[in-house]
Write an enzyme that holds these catalytic residues in place. Structure first.
Site, PDB file in Angstrom:
ATOM      1  NE  ARG A  94      -3.582  -0.142   2.668  1.00 29.28           N
ATOM      2  CZ  ARG A  94      -4.387  -0.289   3.708  1.00 29.28           C
ATOM      3  NH1 ARG A  94      -4.617   0.732   4.526  1.00 29.28           N
ATOM      4  NH2 ARG A  94      -4.947  -1.455   3.957  1.00 29.28           N
ATOM      5  CB  SER A 129      -8.513   0.059   3.291  1.00 33.13           C
ATOM      6  OG  SER A 129      -9.444  -0.031   4.334  1.00 33.13           O
ATOM      7  CG  HIS A 130      -8.924   3.463   6.195  1.00 34.16           C
ATOM      8  ND1 HIS A 130      -8.763   2.112   6.381  1.00 34.16           N
ATOM      9  CD2 HIS A 130      -7.954   4.065   6.925  1.00 34.16           C
ATOM     10  CE1 HIS A 130      -7.745   1.909   7.213  1.00 34.16           C
ATOM     11  NE2 HIS A 130      -7.245   3.080   7.555  1.00 34.16           N
ATOM     12  CG  ASP A 163     -11.870  -1.779   1.902  1.00 36.22           C
ATOM     13  OD1 ASP A 163     -12.114  -0.994   2.835  1.00 36.22           O
ATOM     14  OD2 ASP A 163     -11.122  -2.757   2.028  1.00 36.22           O
ATOM     15  NE  ARG A 200     -11.180   0.921   8.862  1.00 39.14           N
ATOM     16  CZ  ARG A 200     -10.503   1.813   9.607  1.00 39.14           C
ATOM     17  NH1 ARG A 200      -9.909   1.425  10.719  1.00 39.14           N
ATOM     18  NH2 ARG A 200     -10.408   3.062   9.240  1.00 39.14           N
ATOM     19  CD  GLU A 246      -7.727   0.772  17.655  1.00 43.62           C
ATOM     20  OE1 GLU A 246      -8.358   1.844  17.710  1.00 43.62           O
ATOM     21  OE2 GLU A 246      -6.850   0.552  16.800  1.00 43.62           O
ATOM     22  CE  LYS A 259     -10.026  -4.129   8.331  1.00 46.45           C
ATOM     23  NZ  LYS A 259      -8.804  -4.941   8.272  1.00 46.45           N
TER      24      LYS A 259
END
Length: 586
Positions: A55, A150-151, A305, A308, A403, A416
């Site tokens: 990434r 992802s984020h 994506d 989460r 978390e 996840k």
């Protein structure tokens, strides 16, 4: 070798390998302009392949994400997976999100596997990340790749790997794949041809089939219950969630949800969100504004994506409570405990797993209720593999969480999944609504039953590796019995666990050796108490994907009123006395 000669060789090698005119041009212009430092940064260090795959920022160079890096990674992964039994016949699953270059890189990845004779189960169009591990398990594939960042911000992209067990890779598999990549750097014949892969006889479109199977699985996990009159707003953060969550609500008998229209459709530029991470401060502003206008009681958010999940609840006329990942972990645990009690299932045969930086409240719940709990190193790669290990020991593993708003509630997907997490949250909210209460009220009852836990999770921006090392060296060179700091604000440090290679230490173990495995990144956990009775635990670690030093601070107490004060005192002491931000310029 003189620096200029070394750079010349690296540039020549890059131009020999790279067939993409845009990234070739980037390197050529830097070379023509004499940008030696930039060339060294781009070419002198290779992007590290680790347990999170790859990434980085999208640009030319070995340290970044681009066509060549994807081809080399795919060739190396194909070489490694080909050593597994029946690998070519079992095949691989390849999917992608909506980011710039994602579709192309999925095609280049597919080509690398086809060149080696693999069957490739190709997802056509944008899919949410959990569909890749779901497909790996459902199809019996030997591995999977999801092209996603992802984020991360819009300029980034990534390449995420799942192994034959449908879980993200862990050591030593990551090192074996990294070695295979270095042994397969020369792009193979046809490596750049991603336009014809869909017509290849070994490339099979499983998109609609796996989407159908996935939603059937969701329906089986959450059979319809009595409806509740809930108003809910959902945001997909310009990502992949909208279609999947709408279908998931339908198959589980939940009413349609309202959406944040400005963020509903996939958009690789994330126009309303410079940082498309639900945890970022202000990230839910547009969703809150929408929910206020349409009268929603709850907000659901998925990252781009869709692996989460975050939720918020309106608890007063002008006040929204945005749940932390740790609060959601406790809420999901209570939902599962209620299910076990309602169906008279044995609690001692049930297990939950969380990362070691997550709240200790789940451990307190396990002690009180009699189920098995274990923690792991940070990351769902470790959490998922621990779940598989516990399954072999006869446990029904019902909850995985970290978390950082990552939750796994399906025994079939050991990763996840923000879609199943959203369904579980709404089902609990609906049940509570039928009892004339709410999720927030339920959380307060959990605190009264199991103890009050408060967290402060944040970070210090710190890009330079030598600066990071200086900070952690300072934490290990103290005039105390252990060598680590003995005081953090109002708290006395009673135990220390260091899970860093070369520094492995756990003062709470008889042989001073930690039970959890060590890793290359710095990671130290401190435990202690204040004289007034509050307990604290704090983990400080370097990030593997961002230029940050992260910390996870938790204070627990029988008296809720003291927690915020003690958190603030400890946080201030961390910055001033341990990290010494004023001296280090952070």
């Amino acid at each position: 070798m003189p620096q200029s000669s070394r750079i010349d060789e690296l540039v020549a090698e890059w131009l020999r390998y790279d067939k993409n005119p845009e990234t070739r041009s980037e390197i050529e212009h830097l070379w023509d302009d004499g940008e030696w430092d930039e060339l060294d940064a781009r070419l002198g260090q290779r992007i590290e392949f680790g347990t999170a795959g790859l990434r980085a920022k999208m640009q030319a160079g070995y340290s970044s994400m681009n066509d060549l890096i994807v081809i080399q990674a795919a060739q190396g992964l194909a070489a490694h997976l080909s050593t597994l039994p029946d690998a070519l016949k079992r095949g691989v699953v390849v999917g992608h999100d909506h980011r710039h270059n994602s579709k192309r890189w999925a095609g280049l990845t597919t080509r690398a596997f086809l060149n080696r004779g693999f069957k490739v189960y190709s997802y056509r169009g944008v899919v949410h990340t959990p569909l890749v591990p779901f497909g790996v398990k459902k199809l019996g594939a030997v591995g999977g790749v999801m092209v996603t960042a992802s984020h991360n911000p819009a300029q980034d992209n990534g390449w995420k790997v799942y192994y034959e067990n449908a879980v993200q890779i862990i050591p030593p598999v990551d090192s074996a794949i990294a070695d295979a990549i270095l042994e397969n750097l020369e792009p193979e014949d046809e490596a750049w041809d991603c336009d014809t892969v869909r017509e290849h006889p070994l490339c099979e479109d499983k998109t609609n089939n796996m989407r159908y199977e996935y939603h059937n699985h969701v329906a089986a996990l959450f059979p319809p219950e009595e409806a509740a009159d809930l108003a809910i707003t959902h945001t997909s953060f310009h990502g992949s969630a909208d279609l999947s969550i709408a279908r998931a609500f339908a198959v589980t008998g939940l009413p349609p949800i309202m959406t944040v229209r400005q963020q509903r459709d996939p958009d690789p530029d994330f126009p309303t969100l410079p940082f498309p991470n639900p945890e970022e401060k202000g990230a839910l502003s547009l969703a809150i504004d929408t929910a206020n206008k349409n009268g929603s009681q709850y907000i659901l958010a998925n990252d781009p994506d869709s692996d989460r999940f975050l939720a918020a609840e309106k608890i007063d006329l002008n006040q929204w409570h945005i749940y932390t990942g740790d609060e959601l972990g406790a809420i999901f645990a209570s939902y599962i405990i209620e299910e076990y009690k309602r169906t008279n299932r044995p609690m001692d045969k049930m297990a939950m797993v969380a990362s070691t930086v997550s709240s200790k409240m789940l451990g307190a719940m396990a002690t009180a209720e009699g189920f098995h709990f274990e923690d792991t190193l940070t990351g769902f790669k470790y959490i998922g593999n621990k779940a598989l290990e516990l399954e072999k020991r006869g446990y029904a593993v019902e909850l995985l969480y970290e978390e950082a708003i990552g939750f796994g509630l399906s025994p079939f997907i050991r990763d996840k999944d923000g879609i199943t997490a959203a369904i579980a949250f709404v089902r609990l909210a609906a049940r509570l609504n039928r009892r004339n209460t709410s999720v927030f009220a339920q959380l307060q009852l959990l605190y009264k039953k199991y103890g009050f836990f408060g967290t402060r999770n944040s970070y210090f921006k710190c890009g330079a590796n030598d600066l990071k090392e200086k900070i952690f060296r300072g934490l290990r060179e103290n005039d105390s019995a252990t060598g680590y700091p003995a005081q953090l604000g109002p708290f006395e440090v009673e135990n220390v666990r260091d899970l860093t290679e070369g520094h492995a230490f756990d003062s709470n173990q008889p042989d001073k050796k930690p039970v959890l495995p060590v890793s290359a990144g710095n990671m130290i956990t401190f435990y202690g108490k204040a004289q007034s009775g509050e307990a604290f635990v704090m983990t400080i670690r370097t990030s593997g994907t961002e230029p940050k030093i992260k910390y996870y601070l938790e204070v627990s107490s029988k008296d809720q009123t003291t927690i915020d004060v003690k958190l603030t005192e400890a946080e201030n002491a961390l910055a001033s006395d341990w990290v010494k931000t004023s001296e280090l310029g952070l």
